[in-house]
Design a protein around this motif. Structure first.
Motif, short mmCIF file in Angstrom:
data_model
loop_
_atom_site.label_atom_id
_atom_site.label_comp_id
_atom_site.label_asym_id
_atom_site.label_seq_id
_atom_site.Cartn_x
_atom_site.Cartn_y
_atom_site.Cartn_z
N ARG A 81 0.83 -1.17 -0.02
CA ARG A 81 0.08 -0.20 0.02
C ARG A 81 0.76 1.01 -0.12
NH1 ARG A 81 -1.32 3.20 3.82
NH2 ARG A 81 -0.64 1.73 5.51
N GLN A 82 1.85 1.20 0.81
CA GLN A 82 2.57 2.44 0.84
C GLN A 82 3.47 2.74 -0.33
OE1 GLN A 82 5.25 2.32 4.47
NE2 GLN A 82 3.61 2.29 5.75
N GLY A 124 2.72 1.50 -3.42
CA GLY A 124 1.91 1.74 -4.55
C GLY A 124 2.16 0.42 -5.45
N THR A 146 1.24 -3.54 -6.66
CA THR A 146 0.58 -4.71 -6.34
C THR A 146 0.95 -5.60 -5.49
OG1 THR A 146 1.36 -6.06 -8.26
CG2 THR A 146 -0.64 -4.64 -8.61
N ASP A 153 -5.05 10.15 5.02
CA ASP A 153 -5.27 8.74 5.20
C ASP A 153 -6.77 8.30 5.11
OD1 ASP A 153 -2.52 7.84 5.84
OD2 ASP A 153 -3.11 7.73 8.08
N ASN A 209 -7.42 8.42 1.54
CA ASN A 209 -6.93 7.24 0.75
C ASN A 209 -7.81 6.13 1.05
OD1 ASN A 209 -4.63 8.35 -0.54
ND2 ASN A 209 -3.41 8.03 1.43
N LYS A 210 -8.36 5.84 2.14
CA LYS A 210 -9.38 4.92 2.60
C LYS A 210 -10.60 4.99 1.77
CE LYS A 210 -7.57 3.82 7.26
NZ LYS A 210 -7.54 4.19 8.37
N ARG A 211 -10.94 6.31 1.60
CA ARG A 211 -12.08 6.70 0.87
C ARG A 211 -12.07 6.27 -0.52
NH1 ARG A 211 -13.20 11.23 -1.74
NH2 ARG A 211 -11.84 12.35 -0.31
N LEU A 212 -10.88 6.72 -1.27
CA LEU A 212 -10.61 6.44 -2.53
C LEU A 212 -10.26 4.96 -2.94
CD1 LEU A 212 -8.30 9.45 -3.06
CD2 LEU A 212 -10.38 9.03 -4.14
N SER A 213 -10.07 4.33 -1.78
CA SER A 213 -9.64 2.71 -1.92
C SER A 213 -11.09 2.23 -1.93
CB SER A 213 -8.68 2.12 -0.92
OG SER A 213 -7.57 2.80 -1.08
N ALA A 214 -12.23 2.48 -1.12
CA ALA A 214 -13.31 1.79 -1.22
C ALA A 214 -14.02 2.21 -2.52
CB ALA A 214 -14.09 2.38 0.16
N ARG A 259 -12.79 2.43 -5.35
CA ARG A 259 -11.73 2.20 -6.45
C ARG A 259 -12.74 1.39 -7.64
NH1 ARG A 259 -7.11 -0.55 -4.79
NH2 ARG A 259 -6.55 1.42 -4.16
#
Length: 171
Positions: free
Chosen positions: A70-71, A73, A75, A154, A157-162, A164
């Protein structure tokens, strides 16, 4: 999500300057990482990953491969290949230190840590000078400000990951 629209907000010059200087620091730090890669004869991506592993260990918060992925970027597959290179070169080790034996912890090997420390001793004199010549109260303010920015990043990033897989908002 915050109530301030970053595209329409009326930014103060000090707010804009703060973000520009943080960007400048991020660019300068990335360049230092490129020098670390050269110092340790590593590809930049490997030096970046190793730096994350060393800093986390120094802070007594060792990373898992998923944290590292994650840090940096990458896979999980690409991170595994990178970790295999670092492990084969003797820079890191994977260990199972948790009750859940499936969970892997990444640790720097002593020699890699020492090489990184030697680099910091050589390359970090100017940064150390700024840190040691800055007053405690100023440092507390900087730490508090950067912590708030990090927490906000943070959350974003969590909102964007959710989101995706979801459709991007209309522009």
């Amino acid at each position: 999500m915050g109530t301030v629209d970053p595209l329409t907000a009326d930014w103060l010059p000090e707010q804009t300057a703060a973000m520009q200087r943080l960007r400048d620091w991020a660019v300068s730090f990335a360049e230092l990482n490129q020098h670390l890669a050269t110092w340790m004869s590593l590809p930049t991506s490997d030096a970046n990953a190793l730096g994350h592993i060393i800093w986390a260990a120094e802070d007594d918060r060792p990373l898992t491969p998923a944290d590292l992925s994650r840090q940096i970027g990458m896979t999980s597959g690409a991170t595994t290949v990178l970790l295999n290179r670092l492990e084969s070169a003797g820079h890191i080790r994977r260990s199972r230190e948790h009750a859940d034996r499936r969970r892997v912890t990444l640790r720097p090997e002593p020699d890699a840590r020492e090489q990184a420390r030697a680099f910091l001793a050589f390359a970090g004199a100017e940064i150390a000078e700024v840190l040691t010549s800055t007053g405690t109260e100023d440092l507390r303010h900087v730490v508090a400000f950067v912590e708030r920015l990090t927490e906000a990043s943070d959350r974003a990033n969590k909102r964007l990951s959710a989101a995706r897989g979801a459709k991007q908002p209309d522009a």
